[in-house]
Motif scaffolding. Structure first.
Motif, PDB file in Angstrom:
ATOM      1  N   ALA A 236       0.854  -1.184   0.000  1.00  0.00           N
ATOM      2  CA  ALA A 236       0.000   0.000   0.000  1.00  0.00           C
ATOM      3  C   ALA A 236       0.891   1.234   0.000  1.00  0.00           C
ATOM      4  O   ALA A 236       2.012   1.206   0.508  1.00  0.00           O
ATOM      5  CB  ALA A 236      -0.908   0.009   1.221  1.00  0.00           C
ATOM      6  N   ILE A 237       0.368   2.302  -0.580  1.00  0.00           N
ATOM      7  CA  ILE A 237       1.062   3.588  -0.516  1.00  0.00           C
ATOM      8  C   ILE A 237       0.584   4.284   0.754  1.00  0.00           C
ATOM      9  O   ILE A 237      -0.606   4.541   0.922  1.00  0.00           O
ATOM     10  CB  ILE A 237       0.784   4.448  -1.755  1.00  0.00           C
ATOM     11  N   ILE A 238       1.518   4.554   1.633  1.00  0.00           N
ATOM     12  CA  ILE A 238       1.229   5.224   2.895  1.00  0.00           C
ATOM     13  C   ILE A 238       1.651   6.684   2.760  1.00  0.00           C
ATOM     14  O   ILE A 238       2.829   6.982   2.560  1.00  0.00           O
ATOM     15  CB  ILE A 238       1.985   4.552   4.073  1.00  0.00           C
ATOM     16  N   LYS A 239       0.688   7.575   2.844  1.00  0.00           N
ATOM     17  CA  LYS A 239       0.958   9.010   2.707  1.00  0.00           C
ATOM     18  C   LYS A 239       1.596   9.555   3.974  1.00  0.00           C
ATOM     19  O   LYS A 239       1.414   9.021   5.072  1.00  0.00           O
ATOM     20  CB  LYS A 239      -0.334   9.767   2.399  1.00  0.00           C
ATOM     21  N   THR A 240       2.356  10.656   3.804  1.00  0.00           N
ATOM     22  CA  THR A 240       3.064  11.265   4.929  1.00  0.00           C
ATOM     23  C   THR A 240       2.568  12.657   5.284  1.00  0.00           C
ATOM     24  O   THR A 240       2.906  13.170   6.353  1.00  0.00           O
ATOM     25  CB  THR A 240       4.572  11.365   4.617  1.00  0.00           C
ATOM     26  N   GLY A 241       1.837  13.288   4.379  1.00  0.00           N
ATOM     27  CA  GLY A 241       1.413  14.664   4.609  1.00  0.00           C
ATOM     28  C   GLY A 241       2.511  15.678   4.355  1.00  0.00           C
ATOM     29  O   GLY A 241       2.359  16.861   4.638  1.00  0.00           O
ATOM     30  N   LEU A 242       3.631  15.228   3.789  1.00  0.00           N
ATOM     31  CA  LEU A 242       4.788  16.098   3.548  1.00  0.00           C
ATOM     32  C   LEU A 242       4.956  16.389   2.060  1.00  0.00           C
ATOM     33  O   LEU A 242       4.828  15.490   1.224  1.00  0.00           O
ATOM     34  CB  LEU A 242       6.061  15.450   4.084  1.00  0.00           C
ATOM     35  N   PHE A 243       5.296  17.623   1.769  1.00  0.00           N
ATOM     36  CA  PHE A 243       5.574  18.093   0.410  1.00  0.00           C
ATOM     37  C   PHE A 243       6.881  18.876   0.498  1.00  0.00           C
ATOM     38  O   PHE A 243       7.029  19.721   1.392  1.00  0.00           O
ATOM     39  CB  PHE A 243       4.460  19.031  -0.070  1.00  0.00           C
ATOM     40  N   ILE A 244       7.821  18.591  -0.400  1.00  0.00           N
ATOM     41  CA  ILE A 244       9.124  19.260  -0.301  1.00  0.00           C
ATOM     42  C   ILE A 244       9.538  19.873  -1.631  1.00  0.00           C
ATOM     43  O   ILE A 244       9.030  19.494  -2.688  1.00  0.00           O
ATOM     44  CB  ILE A 244      10.234  18.294   0.197  1.00  0.00           C
ATOM     45  N   GLU A 245      10.457  20.809  -1.547  1.00  0.00           N
ATOM     46  CA  GLU A 245      11.059  21.445  -2.722  1.00  0.00           C
ATOM     47  C   GLU A 245      12.577  21.320  -2.592  1.00  0.00           C
ATOM     48  O   GLU A 245      13.208  22.067  -1.850  1.00  0.00           O
ATOM     49  CB  GLU A 245      10.657  22.915  -2.802  1.00  0.00           C
ATOM     50  N   LEU A 246      13.114  20.346  -3.310  1.00  0.00           N
ATOM     51  CA  LEU A 246      14.561  20.102  -3.269  1.00  0.00           C
ATOM     52  C   LEU A 246      15.282  20.975  -4.286  1.00  0.00           C
ATOM     53  O   LEU A 246      14.738  21.259  -5.352  1.00  0.00           O
ATOM     54  CB  LEU A 246      14.855  18.642  -3.611  1.00  0.00           C
ATOM     55  N   PRO A 247      16.527  21.340  -4.003  1.00  0.00           N
ATOM     56  CA  PRO A 247      17.321  22.033  -5.015  1.00  0.00           C
ATOM     57  C   PRO A 247      17.677  21.072  -6.155  1.00  0.00           C
ATOM     58  O   PRO A 247      17.847  19.869  -5.926  1.00  0.00           O
ATOM     59  CB  PRO A 247      18.595  22.449  -4.266  1.00  0.00           C
ATOM     60  N   VAL A 248      17.790  21.599  -7.354  1.00  0.00           N
ATOM     61  CA  VAL A 248      18.233  20.787  -8.489  1.00  0.00           C
ATOM     62  C   VAL A 248      19.607  20.215  -8.157  1.00  0.00           C
ATOM     63  O   VAL A 248      20.455  20.895  -7.581  1.00  0.00           O
ATOM     64  CB  VAL A 248      18.270  21.637  -9.775  1.00  0.00           C
ATOM     65  N   GLY A 249      19.807  18.941  -8.496  1.00  0.00           N
ATOM     66  CA  GLY A 249      21.061  18.263  -8.177  1.00  0.00           C
ATOM     67  C   GLY A 249      20.959  17.409  -6.927  1.00  0.00           C
ATOM     68  O   GLY A 249      21.927  16.761  -6.528  1.00  0.00           O
ATOM     69  N   TYR A 250      19.770  17.400  -6.285  1.00  0.00           N
ATOM     70  CA  TYR A 250      19.553  16.597  -5.091  1.00  0.00           C
ATOM     71  C   TYR A 250      18.321  15.729  -5.275  1.00  0.00           C
ATOM     72  O   TYR A 250      17.423  16.044  -6.054  1.00  0.00           O
ATOM     73  CB  TYR A 250      19.353  17.477  -3.849  1.00  0.00           C
ATOM     74  N   GLU A 251      18.283  14.621  -4.560  1.00  0.00           N
ATOM     75  CA  GLU A 251      17.111  13.754  -4.500  1.00  0.00           C
ATOM     76  C   GLU A 251      16.868  13.416  -3.043  1.00  0.00           C
ATOM     77  O   GLU A 251      17.771  13.514  -2.207  1.00  0.00           O
ATOM     78  CB  GLU A 251      17.327  12.468  -5.306  1.00  0.00           C
TER      79      GLU A 251
END
Length: 144
Positions: free
Chosen positions: A42-57
């Motif tokens: 199952a996909i378990i949601k976290t309630g988190l949304f992020i904005e990473l800099p380009v060049g990162y994962e």
């Protein structure tokens, strides 16, 4: 490094448990518990949304305690959150045990590791350099 984050859960932000921790725990954000039967995912949601800099994962990885003690792991480990993704972070959990497992709201279900990566560009050639290993793979270097 600073990373922009929106937290739509009622839980604390992911954080490092110790000074040398590589990952931060992700918590389930659930309206009601989710039961994973043996071999169910199952996909378990976290309630988190992020904005990473380009060049990162952000790499979503299993928690060793859940894997060793309960047989619960992240199916596509490590899952990758790309720098241009703006949706909610979800964790694909799978139950590899013989018993049902109940995921509770707020439970630590995975860990998140922020990693720098490179972008590659291919150079087509007619041959590659030689090595002692050559084309040997999948156990070719021995078992002991």
């Amino acid at each position: 490094m600073e990373i922009k984050i929106i937290n739509k859960s009622a839980h604390q932000l992911p954080h490092y448990e110790t000074l040398a921790s590589a990952g931060m725990d992700l918590r389930a954000n659930l309206a009601e518990p989710v039961t994973l039967q043996p071999m169910e995912r199952a996909i378990i949601k976290t309630g988190l949304f992020i904005e990473l800099p380009v060049g990162y994962e952000a790499q979503v990885r299993p928690r060793s305690g859940l894997a060793a003690k309960k047989g619960i792991t992240v199916l596509n480990a490590p899952g990758t959150v790309d720098a241009d993704y703006r949706g909610e972070i979800g964790v694909i959990l799978v139950n590899l045990s013989n018993e049902a497992f109940i995921v509770e709201n707020g439970e630590r279900v995975a860990q998140l590791v922020i990693a720098k990566h490179e972008r590659a560009s291919w150079v087509e050639v007619d041959s590659l350099s030689t090595t002692d290993r050559g084309a040997g793979g999948f156990g070719s270097t021995g078992v002991k």
